[in-house]
Design a protein around this motif. Structure first.
Motif, PDB file in Angstrom:
ATOM      1  N   ASP A  48      47.917  10.621  47.778  1.00 32.76           N
ATOM      2  CA  ASP A  48      47.385   9.329  47.338  1.00 32.76           C
ATOM      3  C   ASP A  48      46.351   8.785  48.334  1.00 32.76           C
ATOM      4  O   ASP A  48      45.388   8.125  47.949  1.00 32.76           O
ATOM      5  N   ARG A  50      63.995   4.971  48.038  1.00 29.26           N
ATOM      6  CA  ARG A  50      64.476   5.939  47.034  1.00 29.26           C
ATOM      7  C   ARG A  50      65.807   6.572  47.453  1.00 29.26           C
ATOM      8  O   ARG A  50      66.749   6.599  46.636  1.00 29.26           O
ATOM      9  N   GLN A  70      49.385   8.963  38.086  1.00 28.57           N
ATOM     10  CA  GLN A  70      48.280   8.887  39.058  1.00 28.57           C
ATOM     11  C   GLN A  70      46.952   9.220  38.375  1.00 28.57           C
ATOM     12  O   GLN A  70      45.919   8.596  38.646  1.00 28.57           O
ATOM     13  N   HIS A  78      58.271  11.949  47.531  1.00 28.84           N
ATOM     14  CA  HIS A  78      57.576  10.670  47.747  1.00 28.84           C
ATOM     15  C   HIS A  78      56.561  10.813  48.891  1.00 28.84           C
ATOM     16  O   HIS A  78      55.402  10.389  48.761  1.00 28.84           O
ATOM     17  N   MET A  81      55.009  11.179  37.650  1.00 26.86           N
ATOM     18  CA  MET A  81      54.143  10.602  38.690  1.00 26.86           C
ATOM     19  C   MET A  81      52.708  11.132  38.681  1.00 26.86           C
ATOM     20  O   MET A  81      51.751  10.356  38.792  1.00 26.86           O
ATOM     21  N   THR A  82      52.549  12.456  38.530  1.00 29.90           N
ATOM     22  CA  THR A  82      51.190  13.005  38.562  1.00 29.90           C
ATOM     23  C   THR A  82      50.382  12.503  37.368  1.00 29.90           C
ATOM     24  O   THR A  82      49.192  12.166  37.504  1.00 29.90           O
ATOM     25  N   PHE A  99      55.132  13.486  49.964  1.00 29.40           N
ATOM     26  CA  PHE A  99      54.048  14.337  49.440  1.00 29.40           C
ATOM     27  C   PHE A  99      53.052  13.484  48.660  1.00 29.40           C
ATOM     28  O   PHE A  99      51.834  13.569  48.851  1.00 29.40           O
ATOM     29  N   SER A 100      53.569  12.626  47.789  1.00 33.41           N
ATOM     30  CA  SER A 100      52.670  11.840  46.930  1.00 33.41           C
ATOM     31  C   SER A 100      51.839  10.856  47.756  1.00 33.41           C
ATOM     32  O   SER A 100      50.670  10.614  47.446  1.00 33.41           O
ATOM     33  N   ARG A 118      52.058   3.232  56.801  1.00 33.66           N
ATOM     34  CA  ARG A 118      53.240   2.975  57.632  1.00 33.66           C
ATOM     35  C   ARG A 118      52.836   2.618  59.069  1.00 33.66           C
ATOM     36  O   ARG A 118      53.473   3.029  60.042  1.00 33.66           O
ATOM     37  N   ASP A 178      54.433  -4.393  44.743  1.00 32.92           N
ATOM     38  CA  ASP A 178      53.497  -3.677  45.622  1.00 32.92           C
ATOM     39  C   ASP A 178      52.083  -4.236  45.446  1.00 32.92           C
ATOM     40  O   ASP A 178      51.352  -4.439  46.414  1.00 32.92           O
ATOM     41  N   CYS A 216      58.170  14.035  38.692  1.00 29.95           N
ATOM     42  CA  CYS A 216      56.938  14.144  39.493  1.00 29.95           C
ATOM     43  C   CYS A 216      55.830  14.932  38.792  1.00 29.95           C
ATOM     44  O   CYS A 216      54.714  14.980  39.298  1.00 29.95           O
ATOM     45  N   PHE A 265      58.977  -2.831  41.136  1.00 28.63           N
ATOM     46  CA  PHE A 265      58.559  -2.314  42.442  1.00 28.63           C
ATOM     47  C   PHE A 265      57.035  -2.240  42.522  1.00 28.63           C
ATOM     48  O   PHE A 265      56.412  -2.650  43.505  1.00 28.63           O
ATOM     49  N   GLN A 266      56.409  -1.696  41.461  1.00 28.20           N
ATOM     50  CA  GLN A 266      54.946  -1.546  41.498  1.00 28.20           C
ATOM     51  C   GLN A 266      54.240  -2.898  41.415  1.00 28.20           C
ATOM     52  O   GLN A 266      53.233  -3.135  42.089  1.00 28.20           O
ATOM     53  N   LYS A 283      60.442   2.817  54.221  1.00 24.73           N
ATOM     54  CA  LYS A 283      61.619   1.977  53.955  1.00 24.73           C
ATOM     55  C   LYS A 283      62.798   2.786  53.430  1.00 24.73           C
ATOM     56  O   LYS A 283      63.913   2.319  53.409  1.00 24.73           O
TER      57      LYS A 283
HETATM   58  C1  GRG Z   1      53.695  14.308  44.358  1.00 25.65           C
HETATM   59  C2  GRG Z   1      53.788  15.640  42.249  1.00 25.65           C
HETATM   60  C3  GRG Z   1      53.036  14.739  43.107  1.00 25.65           C
HETATM   61  C4  GRG Z   1      51.795  14.363  42.743  1.00 25.65           C
HETATM   62  C5  GRG Z   1      50.885  13.532  43.468  1.00 25.65           C
HETATM   63  C6  GRG Z   1      49.147  11.281  44.408  1.00 25.65           C
HETATM   64  C7  GRG Z   1      50.097  11.303  43.275  1.00 25.65           C
HETATM   65  C8  GRG Z   1      50.271  12.551  42.539  1.00 25.65           C
HETATM   66  C9  GRG Z   1      50.815  10.245  42.920  1.00 25.65           C
HETATM   67  C10 GRG Z   1      50.754   8.964  43.642  1.00 25.65           C
HETATM   68  C11 GRG Z   1      51.968   8.207  43.369  1.00 25.65           C
HETATM   69  C12 GRG Z   1      51.996   6.988  44.226  1.00 25.65           C
HETATM   70  C13 GRG Z   1      51.572   7.082  45.651  1.00 25.65           C
HETATM   71  C14 GRG Z   1      52.451   5.868  43.705  1.00 25.65           C
HETATM   72  C15 GRG Z   1      52.546   4.609  44.450  1.00 25.65           C
HETATM   73  C16 GRG Z   1      53.981   4.310  44.658  1.00 25.65           C
HETATM   74  C17 GRG Z   1      54.178   3.307  45.745  1.00 25.65           C
HETATM   75  C18 GRG Z   1      54.154   1.882  45.383  1.00 25.65           C
HETATM   76  C19 GRG Z   1      54.354   3.744  46.990  1.00 25.65           C
HETATM   77  C20 GRG Z   1      54.771   2.937  48.119  1.00 25.65           C
HETATM   78  O1  GRG Z   1      56.160   3.214  48.282  1.00 25.65           O
HETATM   79  P1  GRG Z   1      57.029   2.537  49.403  1.00 25.65           P
HETATM   80  O2  GRG Z   1      56.674   1.084  49.505  1.00 25.65           O
HETATM   81  O3  GRG Z   1      56.487   3.269  50.703  1.00 25.65           O
HETATM   82  O4  GRG Z   1      58.451   2.869  49.160  1.00 25.65           O
HETATM   83  P2  GRG Z   1      57.240   3.604  52.075  1.00 25.65           P
HETATM   84  O5  GRG Z   1      56.134   3.783  53.072  1.00 25.65           O
HETATM   85  O6  GRG Z   1      58.154   2.474  52.419  1.00 25.65           O
HETATM   86  O7  GRG Z   1      57.975   4.878  51.831  1.00 25.65           O
END
Ligand code: GRG
Length: 296
Positions: free
Chosen positions: A86, A50, A158, A79, A154-155, A81-82, A98, A223, A149, A219-220, A47
């Motif tokens: 994830d 960010r 997680q 994002h 973020m890490t 990458f995460s 996606r 989700d 991050c 947002f979370q 989407k």
């Molecule tokens: C990247 C430094 C770093 C570490 C990795 C795996 C991890 C540590 C963190 C996970 C963070 C994570 C995936 C959080 C969930 C956030 C979330 C609700 C993601 C969905 O985002 P959208 O809806 O996705 O914006 P799209 O697909 O639209 O981009």
């Protein structure tokens, strides 16, 4: 009469797609499998919330758009990458993202780990190679995004999330985890415009910070509501994954009605914090509503 944000999203989207495409190595460049996987992880839809927050916040502070391309692209690379990490078997073990197979399903686990590993430094390279950004502004952006991050962002979130599976967290513990895991990077997106407007007064800085924190949490929660109520075909990722993993979420711990009213409360708080601004914050207002009303 200014063009409403909703009608400008496709221009911003084309802009960010072009920046991401240009920043990523060509698929034919060796090692081709790694570069193909990196491009697949980033350029497969999404989407782009960010980057849109970066541009909307820039509108609010009258920052020229070409100074926002680098933070918008860098944050979206982080994002992406995460999401790759994830989805790995060691984390949420998902096979759909996606609407497509996750990176480790499409390629293999080692390639997915390496592709994600390479996306993070690429994000910081983008920040360090935008000549129009002054050195001090670029450094401020590097610090903002690195903090968002890292282990205090973020890490760390997680890590708490994985440790919380099956646990009964308090509301404050849950929201702290959500603020780190999801809110920190969304906050960095909103606050990145302040790194090129460092003369901004404290009241406006704090207003944006308060907005960012509220919409990051909303947002979370949204989700997690979608994970319960949404359909896999619409969302492009597997619904019900949180329940399968016994994730600590707002719907699991407090129920759907409470989750929805918390989302609305956070939306009101986010919008209220923008009262200090005039029309220049309309795009941020639009995005706040989108975040709690979105279908995917
Ligand atoms: C990247 C430094 C770093 C570490 C990795 C795996 C991890 C540590 C963190 C996970 C963070 C994570 C995936 C959080 C969930 C956030 C979330 C609700 C993601 C969905 O985002 P959208 O809806 O996705 O914006 P799209 O697909 O639209 O981009």
């Amino acid at each position: 009469m200014p063009v409403p944000f909703a009608d400008r999203i496709s221009d911003y989207s084309k802009r960010i797609e072009a920046r991401l495409d240009g920043a990523l190595p060509a698929a034919v460049e060796t090692p081709s499998r790694l570069h193909t996987a990196m491009r697949y992880a980033v350029l497969n839809g999404g989407k782009r919330v960010r980057p849109l927050l970066v541009y909307a916040s820039g509108e609010c502070l009258a920052v020229p758009t070409d100074l926002l391309d680098a933070p918008a692209a860098a944050i979206e690379l982080i994002h992406a990458f995460s999401l790759v990490h994830d989805d790995l078997p060691a984390m949420d073990n998902d096979d759909l993202r996606r609407g497509n197979p996750t990176v480790h399903r499409k390629f293999d686990e080692a390639t997915a780990i390496l592709a994600a590993d390479a996306l993070q430094p690429l994000a910081f390279r983008v920040l360090a190679s935008t000549p129009r950004l002054g050195d001090a502004d670029a450094l401020a952006l590097v610090r903002l995004i690195a903090d968002a991050c890292g282990s205090r962002g973020m890490t760390g979130g997680q890590s708490i999330d994985l440790a919380s599976e099956g646990q009964r967290l308090t509301r404050d513990e849950l929201e702290h985890m959500h603020f780190l895991k999801t809110g920190a990077l969304l906050r960095a997106a909103v606050m990145s415009a302040t790194c090129v407007r460092r003369e901004l007064d404290t009241e406006k800085y704090n207003a944006l910070d308060c907005y960012a924190t509220a919409i990051g949490l909303a947002f979370q929660i949204k989700d997690d509501i979608l994970d319960v109520e949404g359909e896999t075909g619409v969302m492009g990722k597997n619904a019900g994954a949180d329940q399968r993993l016994a994730k600590a979420t707002w719907p699991a711990l407090f129920g759907l009605p409470e989750s929805k009213s918390r989302c609305e409360e956070l939306l009101r708080r986010g919008l209220g914090s923008l009262d200090i601004f005039g029309d220049e914050a309309d795009s941020l207002r639009w995005l706040a509503r989108y975040i709690v009303e979105r279908p995917l």
